[in-house]
Motif scaffolding. Structure first.
Motif, short mmCIF file in Angstrom:
data_model
loop_
_atom_site.label_atom_id
_atom_site.label_comp_id
_atom_site.label_asym_id
_atom_site.label_seq_id
_atom_site.Cartn_x
_atom_site.Cartn_y
_atom_site.Cartn_z
N ILE A 23 17.82 19.86 17.88
CA ILE A 23 18.83 18.90 17.44
C ILE A 23 18.24 17.50 17.55
O ILE A 23 17.86 17.07 18.65
CB ILE A 23 20.12 19.00 18.28
N ARG A 24 18.11 16.81 16.42
CA ARG A 24 17.60 15.44 16.48
C ARG A 24 18.78 14.48 16.63
O ARG A 24 19.64 14.37 15.76
CB ARG A 24 16.79 15.09 15.23
N GLN A 25 18.76 13.76 17.76
CA GLN A 25 19.85 12.83 18.05
C GLN A 25 19.37 11.40 18.20
O GLN A 25 20.16 10.47 18.19
CB GLN A 25 20.55 13.28 19.35
N THR A 26 18.04 11.21 18.31
CA THR A 26 17.50 9.87 18.51
C THR A 26 16.12 9.77 17.90
O THR A 26 15.44 10.78 17.70
CB THR A 26 17.44 9.52 20.01
N SER A 27 15.68 8.55 17.62
CA SER A 27 14.33 8.30 17.12
C SER A 27 14.07 6.81 17.14
O SER A 27 14.94 6.01 16.78
CB SER A 27 14.15 8.83 15.70
N ASP A 28 12.88 6.44 17.54
CA ASP A 28 12.46 5.04 17.50
C ASP A 28 11.82 4.68 16.17
O ASP A 28 11.34 3.56 15.99
CB ASP A 28 11.48 4.74 18.64
N ARG A 29 11.77 5.61 15.23
CA ARG A 29 11.21 5.35 13.91
C ARG A 29 12.29 5.04 12.88
O ARG A 29 12.02 4.97 11.69
CB ARG A 29 10.38 6.53 13.43
N PHE A 30 13.52 4.87 13.33
CA PHE A 30 14.63 4.54 12.45
C PHE A 30 15.44 3.40 13.06
O PHE A 30 15.45 3.22 14.27
CB PHE A 30 15.53 5.76 12.21
N GLU A 31 16.11 2.64 12.22
CA GLU A 31 16.90 1.51 12.67
C GLU A 31 18.14 1.35 11.82
O GLU A 31 18.23 1.90 10.71
CB GLU A 31 16.07 0.22 12.61
N PHE A 32 19.07 0.57 12.34
CA PHE A 32 20.28 0.21 11.59
C PHE A 32 20.42 -1.30 11.64
O PHE A 32 20.52 -1.90 12.71
CB PHE A 32 21.50 0.89 12.20
N LYS A 33 20.41 -1.93 10.50
CA LYS A 33 20.42 -3.39 10.43
C LYS A 33 21.83 -3.97 10.41
O LYS A 33 21.99 -5.19 10.39
CB LYS A 33 19.66 -3.84 9.19
N GLY A 34 22.82 -3.11 10.43
CA GLY A 34 24.19 -3.58 10.40
C GLY A 34 24.71 -3.72 8.98
O GLY A 34 23.94 -3.90 8.02
N ASP A 35 26.03 -3.63 8.84
CA ASP A 35 26.67 -3.84 7.54
C ASP A 35 28.05 -4.42 7.77
O ASP A 35 28.44 -4.74 8.89
CB ASP A 35 26.72 -2.54 6.73
N ALA A 36 28.80 -4.57 6.69
CA ALA A 36 30.12 -5.19 6.81
C ALA A 36 31.06 -4.37 7.68
O ALA A 36 31.86 -4.92 8.45
CB ALA A 36 30.72 -5.37 5.41
N ALA A 37 30.95 -3.05 7.61
CA ALA A 37 31.84 -2.19 8.40
C ALA A 37 31.43 -2.14 9.86
O ALA A 37 32.27 -1.98 10.74
CB ALA A 37 31.84 -0.78 7.81
N ASN A 38 30.15 -2.29 10.13
CA ASN A 38 29.64 -2.21 11.50
C ASN A 38 28.49 -3.20 11.66
O ASN A 38 27.35 -2.89 11.31
CB ASN A 38 29.17 -0.78 11.80
N PRO A 39 28.75 -4.37 12.18
CA PRO A 39 27.69 -5.38 12.29
C PRO A 39 26.72 -5.16 13.44
O PRO A 39 25.76 -5.91 13.59
CB PRO A 39 28.50 -6.68 12.50
N GLU A 40 26.97 -4.14 14.24
CA GLU A 40 26.11 -3.86 15.39
C GLU A 40 24.72 -3.41 14.93
O GLU A 40 24.56 -2.36 14.31
CB GLU A 40 26.76 -2.75 16.23
N VAL B 69 26.14 6.02 11.54
CA VAL B 69 25.78 4.94 10.61
C VAL B 69 24.60 5.42 9.76
O VAL B 69 23.98 6.45 10.06
CB VAL B 69 25.40 3.64 11.35
N LYS B 70 24.25 4.66 8.75
CA LYS B 70 23.14 5.03 7.89
C LYS B 70 21.86 4.36 8.38
O LYS B 70 21.67 3.16 8.26
CB LYS B 70 23.41 4.62 6.44
N TYR B 71 20.98 5.17 8.98
CA TYR B 71 19.71 4.64 9.50
C TYR B 71 18.67 4.56 8.38
O TYR B 71 18.71 5.32 7.41
CB TYR B 71 19.18 5.54 10.62
N GLU B 72 17.71 3.66 8.58
CA GLU B 72 16.59 3.51 7.66
C GLU B 72 15.28 3.61 8.42
O GLU B 72 15.21 3.24 9.60
CB GLU B 72 16.66 2.14 6.95
N ARG B 73 14.25 4.08 7.75
CA ARG B 73 12.92 4.18 8.37
C ARG B 73 12.37 2.78 8.61
O ARG B 73 12.50 1.87 7.78
CB ARG B 73 11.96 4.95 7.47
N THR B 74 11.75 2.63 9.76
CA THR B 74 11.06 1.38 10.06
C THR B 74 9.62 1.48 9.57
O THR B 74 9.20 2.49 9.00
CB THR B 74 11.05 1.12 11.58
N ASN B 75 8.84 0.44 9.83
CA ASN B 75 7.42 0.48 9.45
C ASN B 75 6.54 1.11 10.52
O ASN B 75 5.33 1.09 10.42
CB ASN B 75 6.91 -0.93 9.12
#
Length: 471
Positions: free
Chosen positions: A174-191, A62-68
């Motif tokens: 290999i970066r596979q995880t980060s707590d500085r990014f999030e996914f707010k959900g979208d129409a294709a994937n509401p999770e 999914v497309k992650y975004e930076r958090t604050n």
């Protein structure tokens, strides 16, 4: 002394992938809920025949975004930590490095990325893959966790006494995880996801590392929770592990997991009387037949209070009072500094890279051993618990012993060696035999006759002497 790293925001809370170190945040990976028939919950289902590894899509799902939440910042001011880490002393790494240093061995660090700028890495950190954000392919570490893990596994010795377990190994980031990014959900994937990372992309990262010729993979991450159905993502992870071990000849080392009552780790300790039915399942450590799952040991020699138990635990290593590279500076760090305060670096996350680095040493010294033989050597030479089986659910086969792993002669590795088949022994409990009187009577009669003859002899001799005196 407090030489650590500063976090510009409060510690992150629940995310998508548990960071099993004491970077004070963690989470569970989301996965689908489709279930299959399962064995006792301490054992994962068998992988269906001919199940292939997942296809590596080479990026996030999914497309992650930076958090604050701000990235970590250096707080060490490049100063040195003068004391030598107790774990380094306990493992006798200086002696082990006389036999191997990890040169020529590639260790994949699947984590929050690795910042290559610390001088103790030299030019040994290579871009491996990106499943979070951007195009740096693992060479960006906003969280700091992956860089600290890489330092324990493979930092070189420069100033001071600190050294990683395999100081000349190559590091694949290999970066596979980060707590500085999030996914707010979208129409294709509401999770919605509070942080980056998913079981399916962990499986892809394992395949990617294996295909890029890593000989050791370190996973200081766990998906931990109460027992549940075995999902499609779980099966994908299982298939990726099998592929890496049996097809690509890779040793996978993973953290056993941390206990936490704050939603940041395994919810409950596996202190059941029946070890086949556990309270918490920690994955990928759960796949015990195919990975080395690492528990944490304290300076006292006892298992760490946070280290999760389980039948799947393979081995143990130091996981408290950790010193590693400063992820955003040139010095070392022994603490994480956040807006909430200072916390020591500890966790099964940091026991795991000790074992990963030592695995690289063994792979350098014994290049003809395959992945499973290397795992067996590490377990066979560990400082086993003092019980009948030489294994328990807290530390597995015991504290890893690098020098023994690099020098022991194991008959099982000899060509043509046949493991003896155990034979069933039938025993019966019988009462002691009764008293056999005839031999006793004969013996007593003989003793009585001897005494009588002795008395007669003495009587005759006494009579003769008396007569001589009278004469």
């Amino acid at each position: 002394m407090r030489t650590g790293m500063r976090r510009t925001t409060a510690a992150a809370t629940a995310g998508l992938l548990l960071l099993t170190g004491a970077v004070p945040h963690a989470s569970a990976q989301p996965s689908s809920s489709s279930s299959a028939a399962v064995k006792p919950n301490s054992v994962p289902p068998d992988l269906p025949p001919n199940t292939g590894p997942p296809v590596d899509k080479g990026g996030p799902d999914v497309k992650y975004e930076r958090t604050n939440k701000g990235c970590v910042e250096s707080d060490t001011k490049s100063e040195l930590i003068k004391q030598k880490p107790w774990g380094q002393v306990q493992l006798n790494l200086e002696q082990a490095h006389r036999f191997a240093t990890g040169k020529g061995i590639k260790i994949a660090i699947i984590d929050t990325g690795v910042d290559p700028r610390n001088p103790r890495f030299g030019d040994r950190v290579k871009a491996g893959g990106e499943y979070v954000f951007g195009d740096k392919n693992g060479l960006d570490d906003c969280d700091g966790h992956g860089t600290e893990v890489a330092g324990v596994a493979a930092a070189a010795k420069t100033e001071g006494d600190f050294v990683g377990a395999a100081p000349e190994a190559e590091i694949m980031a290999i970066r596979q995880t980060s707590d500085r990014f999030e996914f707010k959900g979208d129409a294709a994937n509401p999770e919605k996801r509070d942080s980056a990372g998913k079981v399916s992309t962990l499986a892809m990262a394992i395949v990617r590392a294996a295909n890029q010729n890593a000989k050791v993979i370190n996973i200081s991450l766990t998906n931990c929770g109460t027992p549940k159905g075995f999902s499609a993502d779980d099966q994908s992870l299982q298939a990726a592990i099998k592929y890496a071990v049996d097809v690509k000849n890779v040793v996978i080392v993973t953290a056993a997991g941390n206990l936490s009552d704050k939603g940041a780790g395994c919810p409950k300790q596996n202190d059941n009387l029946d070890p086949a039915n556990v309270n918490s399942i920690s994955s990928p450590a759960w796949f015990a037949n195919d990975v080395l799952s690492v528990a944490s040991i304290a300076r006292s020699g006892a298992v760490s209070s946070f280290s999760v138990w389980g039948p799947w635990v393979s081995i143990a290593a130091p996981g408290e009072e950790i010193i590693s590279v400063d992820p955003k500076g040139t010095g070392l760090t022994n603490a994480n500094v956040t807006a909430q305060g200072t916390t020591d670096i500890k966790g099964t996350s940091f026991a795991s890279p000790y074992v990963a680095g030592i695995t690289a040493l063994v792979r350098q010294r014994f290049p003809d051993l395959n992945a499973r033989q290397v795992m067996n050597r590490l377990k066979a030479t560990a400082l086993n618990p003092g019980n009948v089986s030489g294994k328990d659910n807290k530390v597995g086969y015991g504290m890893i012993n690098p020098v023994a792993a690099l020098t022991a002669v194991l008959p099982a590795e000899a060509k043509g060696f046949q493991k003896p088949e155990p034979k069933e022994m039938n025993t019966t409990v019988t009462p002691p035999p009764g008293i056999d009187w005839p031999p006793i009577i004969v013996a007593l009669s003989g003793i009585g006759l001897g005494v009588a003859l002795l008395m007669l002899t003495l009587f005759v001799r006494n009579s003769v002497n008396r007569r001589r005196k009278d004469a």
